[in-house]
Design a protein around this motif. Structure first.
Motif, PDB file in Angstrom:
ATOM      1  N   THR A 176      75.243  29.045  15.253  1.00 41.41           N
ATOM      2  CA  THR A 176      75.780  27.894  14.801  1.00 41.41           C
ATOM      3  C   THR A 176      76.152  26.895  15.769  1.00 41.41           C
ATOM      4  OG1 THR A 176      76.798  28.922  12.806  1.00 41.41           O
ATOM      5  CG2 THR A 176      77.626  26.858  13.318  1.00 41.41           C
ATOM      6  N   PRO A 177      75.320  25.497  15.753  1.00 40.88           N
ATOM      7  CA  PRO A 177      75.776  24.687  16.644  1.00 40.88           C
ATOM      8  C   PRO A 177      77.634  24.415  16.884  1.00 40.88           C
ATOM      9  CG  PRO A 177      74.104  23.896  15.321  1.00 40.88           C
ATOM     10  CD  PRO A 177      74.600  25.387  14.664  1.00 40.88           C
ATOM     11  N   GLU A 178      77.814  23.999  17.947  1.00 39.84           N
ATOM     12  CA  GLU A 178      79.223  23.601  18.220  1.00 39.84           C
ATOM     13  C   GLU A 178      79.390  22.187  17.289  1.00 39.84           C
ATOM     14  OE1 GLU A 178      80.188  22.750  22.060  1.00 39.84           O
ATOM     15  OE2 GLU A 178      79.347  24.706  22.735  1.00 39.84           O
ATOM     16  N   ALA A 179      80.629  22.194  16.731  1.00 43.08           N
ATOM     17  CA  ALA A 179      80.922  21.185  16.095  1.00 43.08           C
ATOM     18  C   ALA A 179      80.734  19.751  16.535  1.00 43.08           C
ATOM     19  CB  ALA A 179      82.567  21.002  15.655  1.00 43.08           C
ATOM     20  N   GLY A 180      80.111  18.733  16.004  1.00 44.36           N
ATOM     21  CA  GLY A 180      79.487  17.414  16.350  1.00 44.36           C
ATOM     22  C   GLY A 180      78.186  17.440  17.204  1.00 44.36           C
ATOM     23  N   SER A 181      77.787  18.622  17.445  1.00 42.99           N
ATOM     24  CA  SER A 181      76.537  18.348  18.257  1.00 42.99           C
ATOM     25  C   SER A 181      75.486  18.140  17.534  1.00 42.99           C
ATOM     26  CB  SER A 181      76.336  19.658  19.002  1.00 42.99           C
ATOM     27  OG  SER A 181      76.131  20.887  17.985  1.00 42.99           O
ATOM     28  N   VAL A 182      75.246  18.553  16.297  1.00 45.56           N
ATOM     29  CA  VAL A 182      74.263  17.909  15.045  1.00 45.56           C
ATOM     30  C   VAL A 182      74.511  16.288  14.820  1.00 45.56           C
ATOM     31  CG1 VAL A 182      73.407  18.441  12.988  1.00 45.56           C
ATOM     32  CG2 VAL A 182      74.109  20.258  14.008  1.00 45.56           C
ATOM     33  N   ASP A 183      75.582  16.076  14.768  1.00 50.22           N
ATOM     34  CA  ASP A 183      75.722  14.613  14.574  1.00 50.22           C
ATOM     35  C   ASP A 183      75.489  13.676  15.835  1.00 50.22           C
ATOM     36  OD1 ASP A 183      76.848  15.143  11.915  1.00 50.22           O
ATOM     37  OD2 ASP A 183      79.333  15.009  12.782  1.00 50.22           O
ATOM     38  N   THR A 184      75.510  14.230  16.844  1.00 46.67           N
ATOM     39  CA  THR A 184      75.163  13.640  17.988  1.00 46.67           C
ATOM     40  C   THR A 184      73.582  13.519  18.166  1.00 46.67           C
ATOM     41  OG1 THR A 184      77.161  14.377  19.273  1.00 46.67           O
ATOM     42  CG2 THR A 184      75.225  13.573  20.542  1.00 46.67           C
ATOM     43  N   ALA A 185      73.148  14.713  17.796  1.00 43.94           N
ATOM     44  CA  ALA A 185      71.423  14.968  18.009  1.00 43.94           C
ATOM     45  C   ALA A 185      70.842  14.062  16.884  1.00 43.94           C
ATOM     46  CB  ALA A 185      71.238  16.249  17.802  1.00 43.94           C
ATOM     47  N   MET A 186      71.462  13.745  15.633  1.00 38.96           N
ATOM     48  CA  MET A 186      71.006  13.032  14.752  1.00 38.96           C
ATOM     49  C   MET A 186      71.202  11.608  14.702  1.00 38.96           C
ATOM     50  SD  MET A 186      69.601  15.377  12.438  1.00 38.96           S
ATOM     51  CE  MET A 186      69.370  14.490  10.778  1.00 38.96           C
ATOM     52  N   ALA A 187      71.996  11.127  15.827  1.00 32.19           N
ATOM     53  CA  ALA A 187      72.533   9.848  15.762  1.00 32.19           C
ATOM     54  C   ALA A 187      71.216   8.965  16.026  1.00 32.19           C
ATOM     55  CB  ALA A 187      73.315   9.623  17.007  1.00 32.19           C
ATOM     56  N   PRO A 188      70.018   9.155  16.614  1.00 31.88           N
ATOM     57  CA  PRO A 188      69.083   8.324  16.692  1.00 31.88           C
ATOM     58  C   PRO A 188      68.498   7.790  15.424  1.00 31.88           C
ATOM     59  CG  PRO A 188      68.869   9.709  18.561  1.00 31.88           C
ATOM     60  CD  PRO A 188      69.845  10.284  17.597  1.00 31.88           C
ATOM     61  N   GLU A 189      67.780   6.837  15.392  1.00 27.43           N
ATOM     62  CA  GLU A 189      66.946   6.159  14.171  1.00 27.43           C
ATOM     63  C   GLU A 189      65.992   7.477  13.831  1.00 27.43           C
ATOM     64  OE1 GLU A 189      66.259   3.541  11.242  1.00 27.43           O
ATOM     65  OE2 GLU A 189      67.702   3.314  13.019  1.00 27.43           O
TER      66      GLU A 189
END
Length: 191
Positions: A66-79
């Protein structure tokens, strides 16, 4: 049954290593004790039987993958775009190959699940839940493609990582990132 959570985690991590190196047949309490460098009999104080050990190994693998908390949000941030899907798939492949023992252990658990209905039910539940979550994330983020796009990417990445980790020369030494980019460009529609 012993209740030291740190010791339990260490035993499960040792069990993952044994599973990855020796397969399900090599996964014994004695092998786990030896890999964890603890006295013989320690693992049997934490797990009632092999089925419980296998089940908890599966859970530990999913925790470690499981990815670290917040890492998915960061990765998904671009358009949202096909290029972002390429980056996300490459990121995921790097994360999974960095946890080589976990991913190989998961392959071993899948094989063992063909002989153990309880393990099969648990793996099916967890893997389906993970795939469903990825589909929801993809659709909610308005990424190009639909649920079937995510399923195809899942199948491609699973097979690619199996080859990459078990028979690394299978793809003419092509870089994993370039194969992933090719797959995404062929599966994910342009906007």
């Amino acid at each position: 049954m012993a209740r030291n959570p740190a010791r339990r985690a260490a035993l499960l991590d040792a069990a993952i290593e044994v599973l990855a190196d020796e397969g399900a047949r090599g996964l014994t309490f004695r092998a786990v004790d030896a890999r964890a460098a603890v006295p013989t009999g320690t693992a049997s104080n934490y797990f009632t039987d092999r089925d419980q050990l296998l089940s908890q190994v599966a859970e530990r693998i999913f925790v470690r993958l499981t990815p670290e908390a917040g890492s998915v949000d960061t990765a998904m941030a671009p358009e949202p775009s096909r290029e972002l899907v390429v980056e996300l798939m490459q990121w995921m492949a790097r994360r999974l190959t960095a946890q080589r023992s976990c991913y190989l252990g998961l392959f071993e658990l899948r094989l063992e699940a063909t002989r153990r209905p309880d393990l099969r039910a648990r793996l099916t539940e967890v893997l389906k839940s993970d795939l469903d979550a990825n589909i929801r994330l993809h659709l909610t983020a308005h990424m190009p493609g639909d649920a079937d796009t995510v399923r195809l990417l899942y199948f491609a990445l699973t097979g690619l990582l199996m080859d990459h980790l078990t028979v690394p020369g299978m793809h003419d030494e092509r870089a994993l990132d370039s194969i992933i980019e090719m797959v995404v460009r062929r599966v994910v529609p342009e906007r």
